[in-house]
Design an enzyme around this catalytic site. Structure first.
Site, PDB file in Angstrom:
ATOM      1  N   HIS A 366       0.819  -1.207   0.000  1.00  0.00           N
ATOM      2  CA  HIS A 366       0.000   0.000   0.000  1.00  0.00           C
ATOM      3  C   HIS A 366       0.849   1.250   0.000  1.00  0.00           C
ATOM      4  O   HIS A 366       0.569   2.207  -0.707  1.00  0.00           O
ATOM      5  CB  HIS A 366      -0.916  -0.005   1.224  1.00  0.00           C
ATOM      6  CG  HIS A 366      -2.033  -0.979   1.088  1.00  0.00           C
ATOM      7  ND1 HIS A 366      -2.688  -1.526   2.150  1.00  0.00           N
ATOM      8  CD2 HIS A 366      -2.593  -1.504  -0.008  1.00  0.00           C
ATOM      9  CE1 HIS A 366      -3.623  -2.349   1.709  1.00  0.00           C
ATOM     10  NE2 HIS A 366      -3.576  -2.350   0.406  1.00  0.00           N
ATOM     11  N   CYS A 679       1.545  -3.711 -24.693  1.00  0.00           N
ATOM     12  CA  CYS A 679       1.347  -2.922 -23.476  1.00  0.00           C
ATOM     13  C   CYS A 679       2.264  -3.374 -22.336  1.00  0.00           C
ATOM     14  O   CYS A 679       2.154  -2.875 -21.218  1.00  0.00           O
ATOM     15  CB  CYS A 679      -0.108  -2.961 -23.028  1.00  0.00           C
ATOM     16  SG  CYS A 679      -0.660  -4.588 -22.546  1.00  0.00           S
TER      17      CYS A 679
HETATM   18  C1  PEP Z   1       2.119  -7.869 -19.187  1.00  0.00           C
HETATM   19  O1  PEP Z   1       2.120  -8.997 -18.707  1.00  0.00           O
HETATM   20  O2  PEP Z   1       2.952  -7.463 -20.022  1.00  0.00           O
HETATM   21  C2  PEP Z   1       1.104  -6.894 -18.737  1.00  0.00           C
HETATM   22  C3  PEP Z   1       0.972  -5.725 -19.316  1.00  0.00           C
HETATM   23  O3  PEP Z   1       0.351  -7.251 -17.661  1.00  0.00           O
HETATM   24  P1  PEP Z   1       0.879  -7.122 -16.144  1.00  0.00           P
HETATM   25  O4  PEP Z   1       2.224  -6.458 -16.187  1.00  0.00           O
HETATM   26  O5  PEP Z   1      -0.149  -6.330 -15.424  1.00  0.00           O
HETATM   27  O6  PEP Z   1       0.947  -8.554 -15.746  1.00  0.00           O
END
Ligand code: PEP
Ligand code: MG
Length: 752
Positions: A366, A679
């Site tokens: 947190h 992403c």
């Molecule tokens: C990933 O796995 O690249 C992703 C964007 O998800 P997270 O980092 O939230 O697992």
């Protein structure tokens, strides 16, 4: 004398006698000799010994019952023998047959072979083990739980004497520290940024002057008043916090306030007072117990809660001792703490804080969420930082790389100061890019989006000029709440996101909980490999009501406007089909209620599990878009834990394997008319982003800080020339083509 040790009368009497000895005449050693005698009598034991930590070893400092010649001769390492075991684990032990315990270590000089039973407790101060007090009996005595409690209370009283200088500070320091030298300490990155400043300890030790109570009833009254005061303090903090008002952190602070009302906790405090301690000493005793438990607990969620509780204890002790705890804060303070509750961080004047360093904690704690919201460079899990740093030391915190430089030389400070100045200059340059299009020299337009998970992240949309939110990690909003949010709470959450984003598109990812992102209120079985365990869509398909509630809230928040939903960790098309079925059910429900369906509903899947790449013909007709979660995809592709420091850098995303996989994906998806974004972290690093664009990606999503440098890179890039070069690199036998790509960028004047 009857076997004593019962909490209440017996214990109180023993404490009174101890207090008299401590207040009496004599050197520290003489008083300690008397104390062990009093304890042996009080607990009806033939032996009582006190071991103290000196030079990293546990040394027998005083004994009643063992051979006097062993005093200052017998020394045990931490973890050695039963005494070492008590110290190493900071927890009491009570054994009727000590000699049959696997850790029993026989020391002939002590003559202890005739004693069969043993009960010991750690002497703790501020979470550190100062020593161990043990009693032994000839018979195989079964020590009762309240006798163990009494010994723990006795150990607290002894902690006062010990820390009042029995082993002098200079001696302890000389043994453990030596000359202060520059040091470089590594931890884990929590929040980016570099800062130079002065070390300030979050919790300078509070002196408890009165340990033994004169009048337990009066102490109970003091305790009640302090609990009430604490409650008010937290209420005020809660009301005053801008972050709390923003809605995001209510859950965190609320969870925190719950402890103050917890009955079990209150009962333990009262019990300690009835055993003869003052209110502040009682809180410290319960705090010691909590810390001892903390040392044993590995479950990250439980650890966080125990840390919150530790924070609460500290506040109580402050209340009771009248020590406001506030020290004059320099205006370049670098805060050092073992750990910290979220509210405590909010207590500091942000203007004076430059960075935060934690000995424990994690990126999902947190306090880490609050540190990020405050944009405070933060490093966590720096082992023994509080031993290696002294208040007032000069420090450099490199949050980006998770490194802390302690008492750095002038040359290090100079180079870091130059780095900070260069970073600032780049920030100013980048701010000028805000309204410039992300278009390459040869006219390729790239959509640049943000990854977000908190409302505060959304402010970055305007600051960076991002096109939208490419990944909204909904689980973060769930993680900072003390209970599962209701549909209307979730709806409000998503409405706020959509309102701030305005015209800009937002991709909501459904709950990616499980793995390291545990929800406090859901029970999980322990998976051996949590990242590959019961998480994300696996969990929500097994708990369809959770998924349906979330989809319901998203549909309600969209209120007839556009909506993009993305499912995480899809491993097979059938999972996506099932998830879409849930969405259809919710759409039906929406229509039956007469509410408007989204004008444009887009459904996507994350490419994180390699198996999905082998089902593209079945997948592509069923999605409107795909998004590569390269963080997970690469960890599964290389079978290399993304969080492992030892494996970090071992396999390069800029390797022929990854390049060819990405090239195939973008070509096949393109042929199927499905847009693909990246992403994962990869998208936010200029060299990697350059490569992805060269492979054909025209949409990326990243953290806010990464966006301006990526945009600057794009504006200096000729995509065609790079694409031709990549075509050759994909076939290279190299482990990594990073250096070749770096050289390409340098030769072509690409801003990396
Ligand atoms: C990933 O796995 O690249 C992703 C964007 O998800 P997270 O980092 O939230 O697992
Ligand atoms: Mg992922």
């Amino acid at each position: 004398m009857p076997p004593s040790g019962t909490l209440g009368g017996g214990s109180r009497q023993l404490l009174k006698r101890l207090r008299d000895v401590m207040a009496g005449q004599g050197t520290g050693q003489e008083r300690l000799d008397r104390i062990v005698r009093v304890i042996a009598q009080g607990l009806v034991a033939e032996v009582c010994s006190c071991y103290l930590v000196r030079g990293g070893m546990l040394e027998l400092f005083a004994t009643e019952g063992l051979r006097p010649g062993a005093v200052h001769q017998t020394r045990l390492a931490m973890g050695e023998g039963l005494v070492g075991d008590i110290a190493a684990h900071a927890r009491p032990l009570a054994l009727a047959d000590a000699q049959s315990h696997p850790n029993f270590a026989y020391r002939p000089e002590t003559g202890e072979e005739i004693f069969h039973s043993l009960m010991g407790a750690p002497i703790l101060r501020g979470g550190r083990v100062l020593g161990v007090v043990v009693v032994q009996n000839r018979t195989k005595r079964h020590y009762a739980e309240d006798e163990v409690e009494t010994l723990e209370t006795v150990a607290m009283v002894m902690a006062e004497l010990v820390s009042a200088g029995l082993v002098s500070d200079e001696e302890a320091l000389a043994a453990e520290q030596g000359e202060p030298m520059p040091a470089r300490l590594e931890g884990i990155h929590v929040h980016d940024g570099v800062a130079v400043g002065t070390a300030v300890f979050h919790r300078p030790r509070i002196e408890i002057r009165r340990v033994v109570a004169e009048d337990p009833e009066a102490e109970l009254v003091r305790l009640e008043a302090a609990v009430g005061g604490l409650q008010r303090q937290l209420d005020e903090l809660f009301a005053a916090s801008e972050l709390a008002r923003a809605g995001e952190h209510e859950g965190v602070l609320e969870a925190y306030r719950m402890f103050a009302l917890d009955r079990g906790w209150n009962a333990r405090l009262k019990e300690a007072i009835r055993s003869g301690l003052t209110a502040e000493a009682a809180v410290q005793k319960v705090q010691n117990d909590t810390r001892a438990r903390l040392a044993q607990v590995v479950d990250p969620y439980l650890r966080e809660r125990l840390m919150d509780l530790d924070d609460l204890h500290h506040r109580m002790i402050q209340h009771l001792t009248g020590d406001a705890g506030r020290r004059e804060l320099p205006d370049d303070a670098i805060l050092i703490a073992r750990t910290m509750g979220p509210a405590e961080l909010l207590d500091y004047d942000r203007a004076r804080l430059k960075a935060l360093v934690l000995e424990e904690g994690s990126a999902t704690a947190h306090v880490a969420i609050i540190a990020r919201a405050l944009d405070l460079p933060t490093v966590a899990r720096v082992p023994e930082i509080r031993d290696k740093v002294s208040p007032g030391d000069r420090l450099i915190v490199d949050g980006t790389h998770g490194v802390v430089y302690v008492r750095p030389g002038d040359d290090v400070i100079d180079s870091i100061t130059t780095l900070i100045a260069a970073t600032r200059a780049a920030e100013i340059r980048h701010a000028g890019l805000r309204d410039m299009p992300a278009v390459s020299l040869d006219g390729v337009k790239v959509s640049l989006n943000l990854n977000a998970g908190l409302l505060v992240d959304l402010a970055q949309l305007d600051r960076t000029g991002a096109d939208g939110i490419g990944l909204y990690r909904t689980e973060i909003g769930f993680m900072v709440r003390p209970r599962y949010p209701t549909v209307s709470e979730q709806t409000a959450m998503y409405q706020q996101v959509l309102a701030i984003a305005g015209e800009r598109p937002v991709v909501f990812r459904t709950l990616d909980a499980g793995g390291d992102k545990r929800l406090p209120y859901l029970s999980y079985d322990e998976d051996e490999n949590p990242a590959m365990g019961w998480r994300a869509i696996r969990m929500t398909l097994d708990r369809p009501s959770l998924l349906r509630q979330q989809l319901r809230a998203m549909l309600a928040a969209a209120a007839g406007g556009p909506l993009s939903v993305m499912f995480p960790m899809v491993a097979e098309v059938a999972e996506l089909v099932d998830a879409k079925l849930m969405l259809d059910l919710e759409l039906d429900r929406l229509r039956q209620a007469g509410a408007a369906a989204p004008e444009k509903l887009r459904v996507g899947a994350m490419i994180e599990v390699p198996a999905l790449l082998h089902q593209l013909p079945a997948l592509l007709p069923r999605v409107d878009f795909l998004s590569v979660g390269s963080n997970d995809l690469l960890q599964f592709l290389f079978a290399a834990d993304r969080g492992s420091p030892r494996l970090a850098g071992r396999y390069d995303p800029l390797s022929p394997a990854v390049l060819s996989l990405m090239a195939r994906l973008i070509a096949e998806a393109g042929a199927g008319g499905v847009p693909v974004t990246v992403c994962g972290e990869m998208a936010g690093r200029p060299l990697e982003a350059m490569t992805l664009i060269g492979l054909g990606f025209s949409s990326l999503s990243m953290s806010a800080g990464a966006l301006p440098p990526v945009k600057a890179m794009i504006r200096s890039l000729d995509v065609r020339a790079l694409a031709a070069y990549l075509d050759r690199l994909i076939r290279a036998p190299d482990r990594s083509v990073r250096e070749k790509l770096r050289a390409f960028a340098a030769d072509h004047g690409i801003a990396i």
